[in-house]
Design a protein around this motif. Structure first.
Motif, PDB file in Angstrom:
ATOM      1  N   LEU A  73     -11.623  30.240  71.696  1.00  0.00           N
ATOM      2  CA  LEU A  73     -10.998  30.636  72.962  1.00  0.00           C
ATOM      3  C   LEU A  73     -10.933  29.418  73.860  1.00  0.00           C
ATOM      4  CD1 LEU A  73      -9.902  32.937  74.773  1.00  0.00           C
ATOM      5  CD2 LEU A  73     -12.238  33.194  75.646  1.00  0.00           C
ATOM      6  N   GLU A  74      -9.730  29.120  74.358  1.00  0.00           N
ATOM      7  CA  GLU A  74      -9.514  27.991  75.261  1.00  0.00           C
ATOM      8  C   GLU A  74      -9.359  28.492  76.689  1.00  0.00           C
ATOM      9  OE1 GLU A  74      -5.777  25.172  76.054  1.00  0.00           O
ATOM     10  OE2 GLU A  74      -6.689  24.800  74.092  1.00  0.00           O
ATOM     11  N   LEU A  75     -10.128  27.871  77.605  1.00  0.00           N
ATOM     12  CA  LEU A  75     -10.124  28.244  79.018  1.00  0.00           C
ATOM     13  C   LEU A  75      -9.717  27.022  79.835  1.00  0.00           C
ATOM     14  CD1 LEU A  75     -13.572  30.063  78.937  1.00  0.00           C
ATOM     15  CD2 LEU A  75     -11.343  31.181  78.967  1.00  0.00           C
ATOM     16  N   SER A 132      -4.887  29.770  84.916  1.00  0.00           N
ATOM     17  CA  SER A 132      -3.604  30.472  84.894  1.00  0.00           C
ATOM     18  C   SER A 132      -3.411  31.241  83.597  1.00  0.00           C
ATOM     19  CB  SER A 132      -2.451  29.485  85.081  1.00  0.00           C
ATOM     20  OG  SER A 132      -2.574  28.793  86.293  1.00  0.00           O
ATOM     21  N   ASN A 133      -3.827  30.625  82.482  1.00  0.00           N
ATOM     22  CA  ASN A 133      -3.666  31.234  81.159  1.00  0.00           C
ATOM     23  C   ASN A 133      -4.932  30.994  80.343  1.00  0.00           C
ATOM     24  OD1 ASN A 133      -0.624  31.653  81.442  1.00  0.00           O
ATOM     25  ND2 ASN A 133      -0.729  29.426  81.583  1.00  0.00           N
ATOM     26  N   GLN A 160      -1.827  30.399  68.057  1.00  0.00           N
ATOM     27  CA  GLN A 160      -2.380  30.502  69.398  1.00  0.00           C
ATOM     28  C   GLN A 160      -1.543  31.499  70.198  1.00  0.00           C
ATOM     29  OE1 GLN A 160      -2.440  26.625  71.252  1.00  0.00           O
ATOM     30  NE2 GLN A 160      -3.375  25.623  69.471  1.00  0.00           N
ATOM     31  N   LEU A 161      -2.177  32.172  71.128  1.00  0.00           N
ATOM     32  CA  LEU A 161      -1.472  33.104  72.008  1.00  0.00           C
ATOM     33  C   LEU A 161      -1.815  32.779  73.445  1.00  0.00           C
ATOM     34  CD1 LEU A 161       0.332  35.631  72.295  1.00  0.00           C
ATOM     35  CD2 LEU A 161      -1.781  36.997  72.287  1.00  0.00           C
ATOM     36  N   LYS A 162      -0.812  32.416  74.233  1.00  0.00           N
ATOM     37  CA  LYS A 162      -1.030  32.161  75.655  1.00  0.00           C
ATOM     38  C   LYS A 162      -1.001  33.489  76.405  1.00  0.00           C
ATOM     39  CE  LYS A 162       1.790  31.798  78.772  1.00  0.00           C
ATOM     40  NZ  LYS A 162       3.026  31.587  79.539  1.00  0.00           N
ATOM     41  N   VAL A 163      -2.127  33.806  77.057  1.00  0.00           N
ATOM     42  CA  VAL A 163      -2.275  35.074  77.778  1.00  0.00           C
ATOM     43  C   VAL A 163      -2.389  34.762  79.268  1.00  0.00           C
ATOM     44  CG1 VAL A 163      -3.633  37.171  78.047  1.00  0.00           C
ATOM     45  CG2 VAL A 163      -3.470  36.068  75.796  1.00  0.00           C
ATOM     46  N   ASN A 174       4.160  31.458  83.731  1.00  0.00           N
ATOM     47  CA  ASN A 174       5.370  32.266  83.911  1.00  0.00           C
ATOM     48  C   ASN A 174       5.083  33.757  83.736  1.00  0.00           C
ATOM     49  OD1 ASN A 174       4.893  32.346  81.165  1.00  0.00           O
ATOM     50  ND2 ASN A 174       6.979  31.846  80.563  1.00  0.00           N
ATOM     51  N   GLU A 175       3.783  34.095  83.629  1.00  0.00           N
ATOM     52  CA  GLU A 175       3.331  35.493  83.505  1.00  0.00           C
ATOM     53  C   GLU A 175       3.835  36.168  82.226  1.00  0.00           C
ATOM     54  OE1 GLU A 175       2.719  38.158  86.965  1.00  0.00           O
ATOM     55  OE2 GLU A 175       3.990  36.741  88.022  1.00  0.00           O
ATOM     56  N   LYS A 176       4.087  35.388  81.184  1.00  0.00           N
ATOM     57  CA  LYS A 176       4.575  35.959  79.922  1.00  0.00           C
ATOM     58  C   LYS A 176       3.638  35.565  78.776  1.00  0.00           C
ATOM     59  CE  LYS A 176       8.451  37.381  81.867  1.00  0.00           C
ATOM     60  NZ  LYS A 176       9.716  36.645  81.643  1.00  0.00           N
TER      61      LYS A 176
END
Length: 333
Positions: A73-75, A132-133, A160-163, A174-176
């Motif tokens: 998990l990347e923060l 932000s993500n 990877q999934l940007k959340v 971009n909230e996506k």
């Protein structure tokens, strides 16, 4: 744009130990003077300006769930402000005898991130602070090197999934949801040099603060790394990477009221034109120190692009970022 969409960076194919913590601290200076563009297809006018410094702190926590599979998990935390590097960078340009890219025409240590579409504001001057993500990651280390314990050796696939966590008003997302697929491979060269590379694909989604902008949804990146061991502890690290354009240049026309060709060229090179419609590039050099299960590196990152666009000697600037100072530390168990 890289931060908005959470596009990936290069990684070694594998890992050491069963658990790890990676931490990166960076200070980057972004310089994109005001830009105005016209959409040839729709007739709309877009503006873009990015002039700020960003302090980033990125923590990744990972674990191997079996010999060939790992999750992490990347923060990534960011803080944007006017910063303090503008004067240093101008003096550095003077030392090298290169252009200032119109920095002298704007105030120092400003914080600007603004977009508009036909005069309607998109992003505004709000300093970003926070996460932000986040990025959950899954990696399959498909091929190991039999005679090497280096995490840089072998072949791996990862996703990877940007959340998004924040709203898009601050300019950090971009909230996506946006996903990436990556191929990693590497191998030793002689006894003291490790090489590894990453190729990545991200499917981008449109940004509500840039309505109608001709976004290229298929985004790719390529990165290569070299680690030359001076001895058992010290080494020199080199990196080069490039990201595909974000906007379709065939649909866009650069707008500038200046009539002098040289002035227009200087204005275009100082703006975000190259960083939005051409391949972005970055290269770094650094030193690292390795001891048992820890490693620390210090790196200097600079922007670049290959081609005769607005600069001499077939090299152009994108200014996003113009300069980046990075410290990375890892712990494995």
């Amino acid at each position: 744009m890289n931060w908005l969409h959470g596009t990936p960076v290069g990684e070694t194919p594998g890992w050491k130990g069963e658990r790890w913590f990676f931490f990166e601290l960076g200070q980057s200076n972004i310089w994109n003077a005001p830009l105005e563009m016209k959409d040839r297809k729709t007739g709309k006018t877009y503006t873009y300006e990015a002039d700020y410094e960003q302090t980033t702190a990125v923590l990744e926590i990972g674990t191997a769930i079996e010999k060939k599979m790992a999750i992490s998990l990347e923060l990534p935390f960011a803080h944007r402000s006017g910063g303090f590097l503008d004067d240093f960078i101008e003096e550095f340009h003077d030392l090298l005898g290169t252009r200032h890219f119109n920095r002298h025409l704007h105030g120092q240590n400003r914080s600007r991130f603004k977009t508009s579409t036909d005069g309607a504001e998109g992003y505004k001057d709000k300093d970003l602070t926070g996460i932000s993500n986040i990025k959950p990651k899954l990696k399959w280390w498909a091929i190991h090197c039999k005679k090497s314990e280096s995490p840089a050796c072998g072949v791996a696939l990862s996703t990877q999934l940007k959340v998004p966590l924040q709203n898009n008003r601050q300019g950090g997302t971009n909230e996506k949801l946006e996903s990436s697929m990556l191929l990693h491979f590497g191998f030793p060269i002689f006894s003291r040099l490790d090489f590894w590379a990453t190729a990545g694909y991200t499917r981008l989604r449109r940004d509500e603060n840039m309505p109608g902008w001709p976004l290229l949804k298929n985004h790719t990146m390529f990165e290569i790394n070299f680690d030359f061991a001076i001895n058992d502890k010290w080494g020199i690290m080199l990196m080069a990477r490039t990201d595909s354009p974000y906007l379709d240049r065939e649909r866009l026309e650069y707008i500038d009221s200046a009539t002098n060709a040289r002035t227009r060229s200087n204005n275009r090179a100082a703006s975000a034109w190259n960083s939005l419609i051409r391949w972005q590039g970055a290269e770094s050099i650094g030193v690292r120190y390795r001891k048992k299960n820890t490693q620390t590196s210090v790196q200097l990152v600079e922007d670049w692009g290959i081609g005769n666009y607005d600069a001499a000697n077939d090299i152009y600037s994108n200014g996003a970022p113009d300069f980046n100072f990075v410290i990375q530390t890892s712990w494995t168990y």
